[in-house]
Design an enzyme around this catalytic site. Sequence first.
Site, mmCIF file in Angstrom:
data_model
loop_
_atom_site.group_PDB
_atom_site.id
_atom_site.type_symbol
_atom_site.label_atom_id
_atom_site.label_comp_id
_atom_site.label_asym_id
_atom_site.label_seq_id
_atom_site.Cartn_x
_atom_site.Cartn_y
_atom_site.Cartn_z
ATOM 1 C CG ASP A 14 62.195 23.750 129.103
ATOM 2 O OD1 ASP A 14 62.989 22.967 129.141
ATOM 3 O OD2 ASP A 14 61.218 23.765 128.093
ATOM 4 C CG ASP A 37 67.691 20.183 122.005
ATOM 5 O OD1 ASP A 37 66.909 19.309 122.904
ATOM 6 O OD2 ASP A 37 68.386 20.941 122.688
#
Length: 272
Positions: A11, A130
């Site tokens: 990330d 998500d």
Amino acid sequence: MLTKRIIPCLDVDQGRVVKGVSFVNLRDAGDPVEMARFYDLEGADELVFLDITASSDNRNIMKHVVESVSEQVFIPFTVGGGIRKIQDIREMLESGADKVSLNSAVFSNPDIIYESSQFFGSQCIVSAIDAKKITSHANVVPQNISKEYVIDSSTEWEVFSHGGRIPTGIDAVKWAKFMAEMGAGEILLTSMDRDGQESGYDIQLLRSVTNEISVPVIASGGAGSMEDFKKAVELGQADAVLAASTFHFGTFSINQVKKYLHDSDVPIRKTF
């Protein structure tokens, strides 16, 4: 029998690998190029690079970082964040990515999954979802989305966009099924509730999705023990398991996980 894949996730925010808990409280984890090289040498089966603020900042993904990472890895490499149109996908593939992950752009233009899978092949297109457990039903009405995917009284998980910042009002399980039908070759399914918690993958969420679709599902969010990886592939029926914190901060190595899975009779690519 197909082997189960172990995938570290980078990330990236402002050129650095970061990791937080449930998408917040980010802390620095290192340089993305150095970490990509390390994971490739350590035996990772694939690598995922997500520019986690590109969509929320309304900017393009950092192409130069993608190019630098791709020069260091010789395993399949997925890139996501800030990818909005077919040309963006082309640029990422030309920059060295093997696959492209689409998330926020799909909510304003669902057809991009179909169009890109037709143009580049479904093997290049990953739908990133998500998902967060619903605790109350907000009055979010998604635009450009058929009502059949909107959350209702039976919905357990809602999809969030823009790096987990914006609720969409969309049912996560129905959305995963729709993405597969539209041509996504793989689903990257992240439990926002478990992300960074190191409390185990959300098996219920995984099974709810894997029971509905035939394309591979990557489990993401919650790895804290080696047993968690086993549960994700055996109980959750995930085709691959993605982790960040446990690898970045040295809880255990990729080869330790692989050996544990191998000793537990889970089929893996042996690199130890």
